[in-house]
Design an enzyme around this catalytic site. Structure first.
Site, PDB file in Angstrom:
ATOM      1  N   ASP A  63       0.971  -1.026   0.002  1.00 48.99           N
ATOM      2  CA  ASP A  63      -0.099  -0.038   0.047  1.00 48.99           C
ATOM      3  C   ASP A  63       0.745   1.393   0.039  1.00 48.99           C
ATOM      4  OD1 ASP A  63      -2.487   1.396   0.389  1.00 48.99           O
ATOM      5  OD2 ASP A  63      -1.452   2.053   2.271  1.00 48.99           O
ATOM      6  N   GLU A  77      -1.962  -5.292  -3.608  1.00 50.81           N
ATOM      7  CA  GLU A  77      -0.897  -4.507  -2.981  1.00 50.81           C
ATOM      8  C   GLU A  77       0.029  -5.313  -2.451  1.00 50.81           C
ATOM      9  OE1 GLU A  77      -3.455  -0.706  -1.559  1.00 50.81           O
ATOM     10  OE2 GLU A  77      -3.507  -2.534  -0.172  1.00 50.81           O
TER      11      GLU A  77
END
Length: 226
Positions: free
Chosen positions: A40, A112
């Site tokens: 992320d 992610e």
């Protein structure tokens, strides 16, 4: 897994690392949440760098909104589908039976996590190359106008305009079985002694709800305008 390695530009002999990135918490105690956390942050940096180059005339607010639209769960979910992740995800039996392989939050988190593992194994340059490849066909002009501001972005921009510290997001509780969890997040602005809560099927969704609730507090608080 070999085909995915080729798509990611990742050494096929390190397929076990990709397997880790695709392992949901319902399948094993060794799951992908730490890699998702790393990915992320890496994704946001790579997209920020890319947008700075692609949109040299954009303002900070325009860059923030475009980035928010690019890294949202819906966008990452589409990428997960394009990569064929539903067939590769490692899910517990309950999660798989309830459609977890198609769940927006699970696929977004897996994307992610894959970015996180590429960064951890090969460094920033490889992660940046991957992110550019995943987003290379995105129409940035359309993306910038695709949605209203994400509530997290709106809250951040409002606080920055007032030269105040960014909001603090805290995970308060996780409810329900592993295959059907609800996350409860609090969003606070300590300088203003404001606190709001949100919940959702993923941490990010819950954070958005909490940010929206806090924005509502700001709008209704006497003397403040957003």
């Amino acid at each position: 897994m070999i085909a995915l390695s080729a798509q990611l530009g990742f050494p096929a002999q390190r397929a076990s690392q990709l397997r880790h990135a695709l392992t949901h918490r319902s399948f094993s105690a060794t799951h992908n949440e730490r890699l998702e956390f790393l990915g992320d942050a890496v994704l946001n940096l790579c997209i920020s760098d890319w947008l700075m180059q692609r949109l040299p005339a954009a303002t900070e607010g325009e860059l923030s909104r475009t980035r928010a639209n690019l890294v949202c769960e819906e966008s990452l979910h589409k990428i997960g589908l394009q990569l064929g992740l539903p067939k590769l995800l490692l899910l517990g039996e309950g999660e798989r039976k309830t459609g977890g392989s198609q769940r927006v939050s699970i696929l977004a988190d897996a994307v992610e996590a894959l970015i996180g593992v590429v960064y951890a194994e090969q460094g920033y340059a490889a992660a940046q190359t991957l992110v550019k490849r995943l987003f290379e066909n995105v129409d940035l002009s359309a993306t910038a106008k695709a949605k209203a501001k994400d509530p997290k972005t709106s809250l951040q921009e409002w606080l920055q305009a007032k030269r105040m510290a960014l909001p603090v997001y805290t995970l308060d509780e996780v409810r329900g079985a592993e295959h059907q969890q609800t996350f409860v997040i609090s969003c606070s602005v300590p300088a203003m002694d404001l606190l709001a809560h949100g919940q959702g099927s993923s941490r990010k969704a819950a954070e958005r709800e909490a940010a929206a609730a806090l924005l509502n507090l700001l709008m209704t608080k006497k003397g403040l305008k957003t």
